[in-house]
Scaffold this motif. Structure first.
Motif, PDB file in Angstrom:
ATOM      1  N   ASN A 368      72.446  11.708  30.482  1.00  0.00           N
ATOM      2  CA  ASN A 368      73.347  10.861  31.240  1.00  0.00           C
ATOM      3  C   ASN A 368      73.331  11.232  32.717  1.00  0.00           C
ATOM      4  N   ASP A 369      73.064  10.220  33.548  1.00  0.00           N
ATOM      5  CA  ASP A 369      72.984  10.406  35.003  1.00  0.00           C
ATOM      6  C   ASP A 369      72.003  11.513  35.384  1.00  0.00           C
ATOM      7  N   CYS A 370      71.095  11.864  34.453  1.00  0.00           N
ATOM      8  CA  CYS A 370      70.036  12.852  34.707  1.00  0.00           C
ATOM      9  C   CYS A 370      70.616  14.213  35.120  1.00  0.00           C
ATOM     10  N   LEU A 371      71.780  14.556  34.536  1.00  0.00           N
ATOM     11  CA  LEU A 371      72.436  15.806  34.906  1.00  0.00           C
ATOM     12  C   LEU A 371      71.940  16.989  34.083  1.00  0.00           C
ATOM     13  N   GLU A 372      71.233  16.738  32.979  1.00  0.00           N
ATOM     14  CA  GLU A 372      70.726  17.821  32.147  1.00  0.00           C
ATOM     15  C   GLU A 372      69.355  18.273  32.661  1.00  0.00           C
ATOM     16  N   THR A 373      69.069  19.550  32.420  1.00  0.00           N
ATOM     17  CA  THR A 373      67.795  20.127  32.864  1.00  0.00           C
ATOM     18  C   THR A 373      66.933  20.441  31.650  1.00  0.00           C
ATOM     19  N   CYS A 374      65.661  20.069  31.734  1.00  0.00           N
ATOM     20  CA  CYS A 374      64.741  20.376  30.643  1.00  0.00           C
ATOM     21  C   CYS A 374      64.696  21.883  30.424  1.00  0.00           C
ATOM     22  N   SER A 375      64.524  22.310  29.175  1.00  0.00           N
ATOM     23  CA  SER A 375      64.460  23.727  28.837  1.00  0.00           C
ATOM     24  C   SER A 375      63.358  24.420  29.633  1.00  0.00           C
ATOM     25  N   VAL A 376      63.683  25.653  30.089  1.00  0.00           N
ATOM     26  CA  VAL A 376      62.669  26.414  30.824  1.00  0.00           C
ATOM     27  C   VAL A 376      61.511  26.792  29.921  1.00  0.00           C
ATOM     28  N   ASN A 377      61.728  26.690  28.609  1.00  0.00           N
ATOM     29  CA  ASN A 377      60.664  27.044  27.680  1.00  0.00           C
ATOM     30  C   ASN A 377      59.746  25.862  27.362  1.00  0.00           C
ATOM     31  N   CYS A 378      60.065  24.640  27.877  1.00  0.00           N
ATOM     32  CA  CYS A 378      59.159  23.500  27.715  1.00  0.00           C
ATOM     33  C   CYS A 378      57.895  23.756  28.536  1.00  0.00           C
ATOM     34  N   PHE A 379      56.764  23.460  27.961  1.00  0.00           N
ATOM     35  CA  PHE A 379      55.517  23.635  28.711  1.00  0.00           C
ATOM     36  C   PHE A 379      55.526  22.711  29.918  1.00  0.00           C
ATOM     37  N   ASN A 380      55.279  23.278  31.084  1.00  0.00           N
ATOM     38  CA  ASN A 380      55.287  22.547  32.352  1.00  0.00           C
ATOM     39  C   ASN A 380      56.665  21.937  32.632  1.00  0.00           C
ATOM     40  N   GLN A 381      57.675  22.432  31.924  1.00  0.00           N
ATOM     41  CA  GLN A 381      59.056  21.958  32.042  1.00  0.00           C
ATOM     42  C   GLN A 381      59.124  20.423  32.031  1.00  0.00           C
ATOM     43  N   THR A 382      58.381  19.831  31.082  1.00  0.00           N
ATOM     44  CA  THR A 382      58.343  18.376  30.924  1.00  0.00           C
ATOM     45  C   THR A 382      59.032  18.002  29.621  1.00  0.00           C
ATOM     46  N   CYS A 383      60.020  17.095  29.710  1.00  0.00           N
ATOM     47  CA  CYS A 383      60.748  16.700  28.498  1.00  0.00           C
ATOM     48  C   CYS A 383      61.065  15.215  28.518  1.00  0.00           C
ATOM     49  N   ASN A 384      61.483  14.686  27.371  1.00  0.00           N
ATOM     50  CA  ASN A 384      61.867  13.287  27.233  1.00  0.00           C
ATOM     51  C   ASN A 384      63.085  13.001  28.110  1.00  0.00           C
ATOM     52  N   LYS A 385      63.045  11.890  28.892  1.00  0.00           N
ATOM     53  CA  LYS A 385      64.106  11.590  29.856  1.00  0.00           C
ATOM     54  C   LYS A 385      65.442  11.316  29.179  1.00  0.00           C
ATOM     55  N   ILE A 386      65.396  10.957  27.905  1.00  0.00           N
ATOM     56  CA  ILE A 386      66.630  10.596  27.215  1.00  0.00           C
ATOM     57  C   ILE A 386      67.143  11.740  26.350  1.00  0.00           C
ATOM     58  N   THR A 387      66.255  12.328  25.527  1.00  0.00           N
ATOM     59  CA  THR A 387      66.679  13.312  24.523  1.00  0.00           C
ATOM     60  C   THR A 387      66.478  14.766  24.947  1.00  0.00           C
ATOM     61  N   GLY A 388      65.598  15.021  25.907  1.00  0.00           N
ATOM     62  CA  GLY A 388      65.299  16.389  26.308  1.00  0.00           C
ATOM     63  C   GLY A 388      64.230  17.053  25.469  1.00  0.00           C
ATOM     64  N   GLU A 389      63.613  16.312  24.547  1.00  0.00           N
ATOM     65  CA  GLU A 389      62.560  16.888  23.707  1.00  0.00           C
ATOM     66  C   GLU A 389      61.373  17.295  24.571  1.00  0.00           C
ATOM     67  N   CYS A 390      60.825  18.491  24.306  1.00  0.00           N
ATOM     68  CA  CYS A 390      59.682  18.976  25.067  1.00  0.00           C
ATOM     69  C   CYS A 390      58.440  18.180  24.666  1.00  0.00           C
ATOM     70  N   LEU A 391      57.929  17.377  25.578  1.00  0.00           N
ATOM     71  CA  LEU A 391      56.856  16.431  25.255  1.00  0.00           C
ATOM     72  C   LEU A 391      55.499  17.107  25.125  1.00  0.00           C
ATOM     73  N   LEU A 392      55.260  18.186  25.850  1.00  0.00           N
ATOM     74  CA  LEU A 392      53.951  18.845  25.839  1.00  0.00           C
ATOM     75  C   LEU A 392      53.950  20.131  25.018  1.00  0.00           C
ATOM     76  N   GLY A 393      54.976  20.327  24.217  1.00  0.00           N
ATOM     77  CA  GLY A 393      55.066  21.543  23.441  1.00  0.00           C
ATOM     78  C   GLY A 393      55.804  22.636  24.193  1.00  0.00           C
ATOM     79  N   CYS A 394      55.706  23.886  23.650  1.00  0.00           N
ATOM     80  CA  CYS A 394      56.498  24.999  24.179  1.00  0.00           C
ATOM     81  C   CYS A 394      55.611  26.033  24.876  1.00  0.00           C
ATOM     82  N   ASN A 395      56.250  26.816  25.755  1.00  0.00           N
ATOM     83  CA  ASN A 395      55.575  27.969  26.339  1.00  0.00           C
ATOM     84  C   ASN A 395      55.333  29.025  25.256  1.00  0.00           C
ATOM     85  N   SER A 396      54.520  30.011  25.560  1.00  0.00           N
ATOM     86  CA  SER A 396      54.225  31.085  24.607  1.00  0.00           C
ATOM     87  C   SER A 396      55.507  31.751  24.147  1.00  0.00           C
ATOM     88  N   GLY A 397      55.624  31.921  22.822  1.00  0.00           N
ATOM     89  CA  GLY A 397      56.753  32.637  22.246  1.00  0.00           C
ATOM     90  C   GLY A 397      57.895  31.765  21.795  1.00  0.00           C
TER      91      GLY A 397
END
Length: 543
Positions: A368-397
């Motif tokens: 909502n209003d783009c106030l959430e931040t994608c998880s730092v553990n998302c690869f390249n910190q890229t996530c779904n604009k609506i749900t926050g799902e990490c689109l490119l997978g996760c960082n190591s670990g």
């Protein structure tokens, strides 16, 4: 047939109520074969007789016996032997004689300049009244409000060519002569009427003249060629959108002359349509409309659709041709013109930008209003604009929907796809695979503190000596093969002399040290092999 009459009527009333074409005159009896001319419009032809006969002793009613009847004529507004010609549009009721096409009741002078028309052809002789053109002055003339220019300027101004009067002419002369009309805006044009004075005729002489349509006044040669020919007709029809009409005479020399008496350009102002442009184009047209139907041929203004652009965009769509979508608005409902959200309290998750909600979240944000931040553990910190799902997978670990879960015991790396096989109890760092116990690493590992085993083949791990012997044997075979190839190539090149042909190519392989094994911490054996190649008793290659 004595005393009969012939009528042309539009009803079947008896006695006939219509036009009397012929009535038999007395005295005497009529010929039994009659050919009767009658130029009249009608639906019924009625033979009528109420006279009867009188033989002196009694009076008898009329008797008729018709053996053959032929009615020669054409449909209304046509003439000719096969009705193939059309009566002049300017004939009153467009009714003309079948044999020559001349107006039966005269010509209509309503639109003719000075109320003068040719009764035979119906043509307006002197020209047309204001903003009208055509032979019968029944079409709208866009040139009336245009700017007419003769290049070079002549003795008579260009405005005399669009005043509606065929008897007043514009005239010029020079080495390069051009006639141009500026309609002042791009318009749909369907034809041109041009009336020249007597000057151009003597200059044709088989040369081509051109009529151009363009949207600029100086680059008309790059425009559309409306006509080219050895003589320019008085009527030319087409369907083109343009602003400038340019006529170029066939001959350009020091004595070139041009005289234009009247120019008529068939079309309508951008907001009008119809035969005389008396209808208004739909208000939501993006430009001029079709001159006959009024359809918006260049599309609609933002927010509208349909042939006449009278329909709003469907719910959830807006803009030009309704090609944009209200995806960012709550319930996907927005203004059909500008996309303004009906609910200005916020946007759907994944969108931002005030009351329009037409911009997706920037990289690294969502919700909502783009106030959430994608998880730092998302690869390249890229996530779904609506749900926050990490689109490119996760960082190591890390793993999971938004990469918030650590790798389970025994796994490490990107998306926890690697295993800690080399570590005691298979326990290692989930990010880089370092064993938890750096002093207790399983035998056979290549790197200290690493959970990356040299080989997972049990036979290799359990029998290191066999492995060493295999490596040694392979090295010997490889060295022998290289030596044989070298000797063969030297002999082929003639570098071995005949007197030395019987000398043997000797190879002395000295295994100075077959095995020098250093195996602290379970490292693999270190095998060193040395050999020397000797030719004619002189060492040449050694390693």
């Amino acid at each position: 047939m004595d005393g009969f009459a012939l009528y042309v009527t539009n009803t079947s009333t008896i006695p006939p109520d219509g036009y009397l074409c012929y009535e038999d005159p007395d005295p005497g009896l009529p010929n039994i074969t009659q050919t009767i001319p009658c130029n009249e419009l009608g639906k019924y032809v009625i033979y009528y007789n109420n006279k009867g006969s009188n033989d002196g002793s009694s009076v008898n009613g009329p008797i008729v016996e018709l053996c053959y009847v032929a009615i020669n004529g054409c449909q209304k507004s046509r003439w000719g032997s096969n009705c193939e010609e059309f009566c002049s549009e300017n004939c009153i009721e467009q009714h003309c004689y079948l044999r020559n096409g001349s107006c039966v009741w005269g010509c209509n002078t309503n639109n003719c300049l000075n109320d003068i028309c040719n009764t035979f052809s119906g043509v307006c002789t002197d020209g047309c009244k204001e903003r009208l053109t055509g032979n019968y002055c029944n079409k709208y003339n866009m040139a009336s409000d245009g700017l007419v220019e003769l290049i070079p300027k002549g003795s008579q101004p260009g405005s005399l060519a669009n005043d509606g009067n065929k008897t007043s002419c514009s005239k010029t002369m020079g080495p390069t002569v051009t006639f141009q009309v500026d309609l002042q805006t791009k318009s749909i044009v369907t034809g041109v009427y041009i009336t020249f004075g007597g000057i151009p005729d003597k200059y044709y002489n088989g040369w081509l003249s051109y009529l151009y349509a363009s949207n600029t006044s100086i680059s008309w040669e790059n425009g559309t060629v409306l006509y080219q020919g050895k003589s320019l007709p008085t009527e030319i029809y087409f369907n083109v959108v343009f602003r400038y009409l340019t006529y170029v005479p066939p001959v350009q020399d020091i004595s070139s002359e041009l005289e234009v008496c009247e120019i008529g350009i068939i079309g309508c102002p951008p907001s009008r349509y119809g035969p005389i442009c008396n209808e208004s184009c739909p208000g939501n047209c993006n430009g001029p409309c079709d001159l006959e139907t009024g359809n918006c041929v260049f599309g609609c203004l933002d927010g509208w659709t349909g042939d006449k652009c009278g329909q709003e965009c469907p719910d959830g769509q807006f803009g030009r041709n309704c090609s944009q979508f209200c995806n960012g608005c709550i319930s996907n409902i927005c203004d059909h013109v500008n996309g303004l959200c009906d609910n200005s309290t916020g946007c759907n998750p994944g969108y931002v930008y005030g009351n329009f909600c037409n911009t997706t979240c920037q990289a690294g944000t969502y919700g909502n209003d783009c106030l959430e931040t994608c998880s730092v553990n998302c690869f390249n910190q890229t996530c779904n604009k609506i749900t926050g799902e990490c689109l490119l997978g996760c960082n190591s670990g890390w793993l999971g929907f938004n990469c918030t879960q650590e790798c389970p015991n025994g796994k490490f790396g990107r998306n926890c796809s690697e295993f800690c096989k080399g570590c005691i109890s298979n326990m290692c760092d989930p990010v880089n695979g370092l064993c938890d116990n750096t002093t207790a690493i399983k035998p056979g590992n290549e790197y200290r503190n690493s959970c990356n085993p040299v080989s997972t083949n049990k036979a290799e791990t359990d029998h290191p000596v066999s492995t060493q012997i295999g490596l040694f044997t392979g090295g010997c075979l490889f060295g022998s093969l290289v030596t044989a190839i070298v000797c063969f190539l030297l002999m082929r090149k003639g570098q071995l002399r005949k007197r030395q042909g019987k000398e043997k190519c000797q190879l002395n392989l000295f295994f100075l040290q077959l095995f020098k094994m250093y195996t602290p911490q379970g490292n693999k054996p270190n095998i060193q092999v040395r050999f020397r190649y000797q030719y004619m008793g002189k060492p040449t290659i050694s390693s």
